[in-house]
Design a protein around this motif. Structure first.
Motif, PDB file in Angstrom:
ATOM      1  N   GLN A 100       0.843  -1.201   0.000  1.00 55.86           N
ATOM      2  CA  GLN A 100       0.000   0.000   0.000  1.00 55.86           C
ATOM      3  C   GLN A 100       0.874   1.245   0.000  1.00 55.86           C
ATOM      4  OE1 GLN A 100      -2.358   0.152   3.561  1.00 55.86           O
ATOM      5  NE2 GLN A 100      -2.844   2.300   3.326  1.00 55.86           N
ATOM      6  N   TYR A 101       1.889   1.286   0.876  1.00 56.56           N
ATOM      7  CA  TYR A 101       2.759   2.458   0.956  1.00 56.56           C
ATOM      8  C   TYR A 101       3.595   2.624  -0.304  1.00 56.56           C
ATOM      9  CZ  TYR A 101       1.523   2.394   5.911  1.00 56.56           C
ATOM     10  OH  TYR A 101       0.840   2.397   7.098  1.00 56.56           O
ATOM     11  N   ALA A 102       4.062   1.504  -0.884  1.00 54.88           N
ATOM     12  CA  ALA A 102       4.895   1.567  -2.084  1.00 54.88           C
ATOM     13  C   ALA A 102       4.124   2.119  -3.286  1.00 54.88           C
ATOM     14  CB  ALA A 102       5.459   0.185  -2.409  1.00 54.88           C
ATOM     15  N   ALA A 103       2.804   1.957  -3.281  1.00 56.63           N
ATOM     16  CA  ALA A 103       1.984   2.407  -4.406  1.00 56.63           C
ATOM     17  C   ALA A 103       1.652   3.897  -4.348  1.00 56.63           C
ATOM     18  CB  ALA A 103       0.689   1.591  -4.455  1.00 56.63           C
ATOM     19  N   ILE A 104       1.992   4.559  -3.263  1.00 56.78           N
ATOM     20  CA  ILE A 104       1.660   5.983  -3.121  1.00 56.78           C
ATOM     21  C   ILE A 104       2.690   6.819  -3.880  1.00 56.78           C
ATOM     22  CG2 ILE A 104       1.397   7.896  -1.487  1.00 56.78           C
ATOM     23  CD1 ILE A 104       0.569   5.792   0.618  1.00 56.78           C
ATOM     24  N   PRO A 105       2.263   7.652  -4.823  1.00 60.97           N
ATOM     25  CA  PRO A 105       3.202   8.509  -5.546  1.00 60.97           C
ATOM     26  C   PRO A 105       3.958   9.442  -4.591  1.00 60.97           C
ATOM     27  CG  PRO A 105       1.028   8.534  -6.592  1.00 60.97           C
ATOM     28  CD  PRO A 105       0.886   7.819  -5.277  1.00 60.97           C
ATOM     29  N   GLU A 106       5.179   9.781  -4.943  1.00 61.91           N
ATOM     30  CA  GLU A 106       6.055  10.590  -4.088  1.00 61.91           C
ATOM     31  C   GLU A 106       5.411  11.920  -3.691  1.00 61.91           C
ATOM     32  OE1 GLU A 106       9.140  11.682  -1.703  1.00 61.91           O
ATOM     33  OE2 GLU A 106       8.761   9.717  -2.585  1.00 61.91           O
ATOM     34  N   GLU A 107       4.749  12.592  -4.620  1.00 58.78           N
ATOM     35  CA  GLU A 107       4.158  13.893  -4.289  1.00 58.78           C
ATOM     36  C   GLU A 107       3.013  13.744  -3.290  1.00 58.78           C
ATOM     37  OE1 GLU A 107       2.139  12.407  -8.023  1.00 58.78           O
ATOM     38  OE2 GLU A 107       4.218  12.644  -7.409  1.00 58.78           O
ATOM     39  N   VAL A 108       2.274  12.642  -3.382  1.00 56.99           N
ATOM     40  CA  VAL A 108       1.200  12.373  -2.424  1.00 56.99           C
ATOM     41  C   VAL A 108       1.807  12.051  -1.060  1.00 56.99           C
ATOM     42  CG1 VAL A 108      -0.735  10.839  -1.848  1.00 56.99           C
ATOM     43  CG2 VAL A 108      -0.414  11.629  -4.208  1.00 56.99           C
ATOM     44  N   GLN A 150       4.654  13.095   0.143  1.00 60.86           N
ATOM     45  CA  GLN A 150       5.164  14.339   0.726  1.00 60.86           C
ATOM     46  C   GLN A 150       4.026  15.179   1.305  1.00 60.86           C
ATOM     47  OE1 GLN A 150       8.321  15.072   1.408  1.00 60.86           O
ATOM     48  NE2 GLN A 150       8.723  13.024   0.585  1.00 60.86           N
ATOM     49  N   ARG A 151       2.881  15.211   0.628  1.00 58.04           N
ATOM     50  CA  ARG A 151       1.718  15.940   1.147  1.00 58.04           C
ATOM     51  C   ARG A 151       1.228  15.288   2.446  1.00 58.04           C
ATOM     52  NH1 ARG A 151      -1.174  16.155  -3.227  1.00 58.04           N
ATOM     53  NH2 ARG A 151      -2.472  14.339  -2.795  1.00 58.04           N
ATOM     54  N   MET A 152       1.263  13.945   2.496  1.00 62.19           N
ATOM     55  CA  MET A 152       0.860  13.244   3.718  1.00 62.19           C
ATOM     56  C   MET A 152       1.794  13.606   4.872  1.00 62.19           C
ATOM     57  SD  MET A 152      -0.136   9.557   2.011  1.00 62.19           S
ATOM     58  CE  MET A 152       0.123   8.638   3.509  1.00 62.19           C
ATOM     59  N   PHE A 153       3.106  13.650   4.610  1.00 61.38           N
ATOM     60  CA  PHE A 153       4.062  14.035   5.659  1.00 61.38           C
ATOM     61  C   PHE A 153       3.750  15.440   6.178  1.00 61.38           C
ATOM     62  CE2 PHE A 153       7.480  11.132   3.652  1.00 61.38           C
ATOM     63  CZ  PHE A 153       7.067  10.057   4.421  1.00 61.38           C
ATOM     64  N   THR A 154       3.444  16.347   5.262  1.00 63.53           N
ATOM     65  CA  THR A 154       3.103  17.720   5.651  1.00 63.53           C
ATOM     66  C   THR A 154       1.817  17.736   6.473  1.00 63.53           C
ATOM     67  OG1 THR A 154       4.205  18.612   3.701  1.00 63.53           O
ATOM     68  CG2 THR A 154       2.549  20.020   4.769  1.00 63.53           C
ATOM     69  N   ASP A 155       0.815  16.980   6.033  1.00 60.74           N
ATOM     70  CA  ASP A 155      -0.460  16.932   6.752  1.00 60.74           C
ATOM     71  C   ASP A 155      -0.303  16.322   8.140  1.00 60.74           C
ATOM     72  OD1 ASP A 155      -1.650  18.072   4.534  1.00 60.74           O
ATOM     73  OD2 ASP A 155      -2.564  16.193   3.835  1.00 60.74           O
ATOM     74  N   VAL A 156       0.519  15.281   8.253  1.00 61.11           N
ATOM     75  CA  VAL A 156       0.753  14.655   9.563  1.00 61.11           C
ATOM     76  C   VAL A 156       1.497  15.622  10.477  1.00 61.11           C
ATOM     77  CG1 VAL A 156       2.028  12.825  10.761  1.00 61.11           C
ATOM     78  CG2 VAL A 156       0.599  12.262   8.780  1.00 61.11           C
ATOM     79  N   GLU A 157       2.466  16.349   9.950  1.00 58.27           N
ATOM     80  CA  GLU A 157       3.185  17.330  10.774  1.00 58.27           C
ATOM     81  C   GLU A 157       2.230  18.419  11.259  1.00 58.27           C
ATOM     82  OE1 GLU A 157       5.895  19.027  13.095  1.00 58.27           O
ATOM     83  OE2 GLU A 157       6.056  17.084  12.124  1.00 58.27           O
ATOM     84  N   ARG A 158       1.339  18.853  10.394  1.00 51.54           N
ATOM     85  CA  ARG A 158       0.331  19.856  10.786  1.00 51.54           C
ATOM     86  C   ARG A 158      -0.582  19.288  11.883  1.00 51.54           C
ATOM     87  NH1 ARG A 158      -1.949  20.933   5.911  1.00 51.54           N
ATOM     88  NH2 ARG A 158      -0.097  22.128   5.421  1.00 51.54           N
ATOM     89  N   PHE A 159      -0.985  18.027  11.733  1.00 52.75           N
ATOM     90  CA  PHE A 159      -1.801  17.367  12.749  1.00 52.75           C
ATOM     91  C   PHE A 159      -1.042  17.277  14.075  1.00 52.75           C
ATOM     92  CE2 PHE A 159      -3.192  13.263  14.730  1.00 52.75           C
ATOM     93  CZ  PHE A 159      -4.444  13.681  15.147  1.00 52.75           C
ATOM     94  N   ASN A 160       0.236  16.895  14.031  1.00 48.48           N
ATOM     95  CA  ASN A 160       1.056  16.838  15.246  1.00 48.48           C
ATOM     96  C   ASN A 160       1.106  18.197  15.937  1.00 48.48           C
ATOM     97  OD1 ASN A 160       1.628  14.152  14.712  1.00 48.48           O
ATOM     98  ND2 ASN A 160       3.651  14.562  13.857  1.00 48.48           N
ATOM     99  N   GLU A 161       1.285  19.243  15.153  1.00 46.23           N
ATOM    100  CA  GLU A 161       1.328  20.598  15.714  1.00 46.23           C
ATOM    101  C   GLU A 161      -0.008  20.957  16.362  1.00 46.23           C
ATOM    102  OE1 GLU A 161       2.535  22.897  12.323  1.00 46.23           O
ATOM    103  OE2 GLU A 161       4.622  22.217  12.475  1.00 46.23           O
ATOM    104  N   GLN A 162      -1.122  20.520  15.769  1.00 49.51           N
ATOM    105  CA  GLN A 162      -2.436  20.794  16.346  1.00 49.51           C
ATOM    106  C   GLN A 162      -2.612  20.064  17.672  1.00 49.51           C
ATOM    107  OE1 GLN A 162      -4.831  23.034  15.010  1.00 49.51           O
ATOM    108  NE2 GLN A 162      -5.451  22.795  17.149  1.00 49.51           N
ATOM    109  N   LEU A 163      -2.181  18.791  17.729  1.00 52.25           N
ATOM    110  CA  LEU A 163      -2.251  18.050  18.986  1.00 52.25           C
ATOM    111  C   LEU A 163      -1.476  18.779  20.082  1.00 52.25           C
ATOM    112  CD1 LEU A 163      -1.678  14.376  17.741  1.00 52.25           C
ATOM    113  CD2 LEU A 163      -3.844  15.382  18.499  1.00 52.25           C
ATOM    114  N   GLN A 164      -0.306  19.268  19.741  1.00 55.02           N
ATOM    115  CA  GLN A 164       0.516  19.986  20.719  1.00 55.02           C
ATOM    116  C   GLN A 164      -0.152  21.287  21.127  1.00 55.02           C
ATOM    117  OE1 GLN A 164       4.467  20.185  18.998  1.00 55.02           O
ATOM    118  NE2 GLN A 164       4.506  17.972  18.721  1.00 55.02           N
ATOM    119  N   ALA A 165      -0.677  22.022  20.165  1.00 53.49           N
ATOM    120  CA  ALA A 165      -1.347  23.295  20.469  1.00 53.49           C
ATOM    121  C   ALA A 165      -2.579  23.083  21.344  1.00 53.49           C
ATOM    122  CB  ALA A 165      -1.734  24.005  19.164  1.00 53.49           C
ATOM    123  N   ASP A 166      -3.282  21.955  21.128  1.00 52.87           N
ATOM    124  CA  ASP A 166      -4.473  21.648  21.915  1.00 52.87           C
ATOM    125  C   ASP A 166      -4.133  21.104  23.299  1.00 52.87           C
ATOM    126  OD1 ASP A 166      -5.924  22.434  19.711  1.00 52.87           O
ATOM    127  OD2 ASP A 166      -6.599  20.412  19.176  1.00 52.87           O
ATOM    128  N   GLY A 167      -2.857  20.820  23.551  1.00 50.01           N
ATOM    129  CA  GLY A 167      -2.440  20.319  24.864  1.00 50.01           C
ATOM    130  C   GLY A 167      -2.780  18.859  25.111  1.00 50.01           C
TER     131      GLY A 167
END
Length: 121
Positions: free
Chosen positions: A14-22, A24-41
């Motif tokens: 499943q992971y191998a089938a994900i295009p590189e640009e997708v 990279q967007r997932m990594f960005t989205d997960v980092e944004r989610f991590n930042e939200q978890l931290q901001a929410d305490g």
């Protein structure tokens, strides 16, 4: 407050089938989610895991440890990463899991940690 494990499940194909640009967007989205978890305490800890083929299983049930290469469970899906959050209830954990699932584009399992027994005096 209760701590919950939000675990991300998937498989190597499943992971191998994900295009590189997708990916990279997932990594960005997960980092944004991590930042939200931290901001929410609610952030306790999070991490991504190497592939299941890097696992070592340790079994000391017989008294002497036995070490075996590979994952404990032989299944197509494995835990690829996780978050530990501290929230008031299951409803809050489910809301965060839904956002995490959207960020990583995968299934997220939600499980509460067992309550700690009271310390003996």
């Amino acid at each position: 407050m209760t701590q919950y494990l939000l675990s991300v499940h998937g498989n190597e194909e499943q992971y191998a089938a994900i295009p590189e640009e997708v990916m990279q967007r997932m990594f960005t989205d997960v980092e944004r989610f991590n930042e939200q978890l931290q901001a929410d305490g609610v952030w306790v800890f999070a991490g991504g895991l190497e592939g299941a083929e890097t696992a070592t299983v340790v079994d000391s049930a017989g008294g002497s440890p036995v070490f075996t290469d590979g994952p404990y469970l032989e299944s197509k899906e494995h835990i690829g990463g996780f978050w530990i959050i501290d929230v008031p209830d299951l409803d809050a954990a489910l809301r965060y899991a839904a956002a995490g699932s959207g960020a990583c584009q995968g299934k997220v399992e939600v499980r509460p940690f067992q309550a700690e027994p009271p310390a003996e005096a």
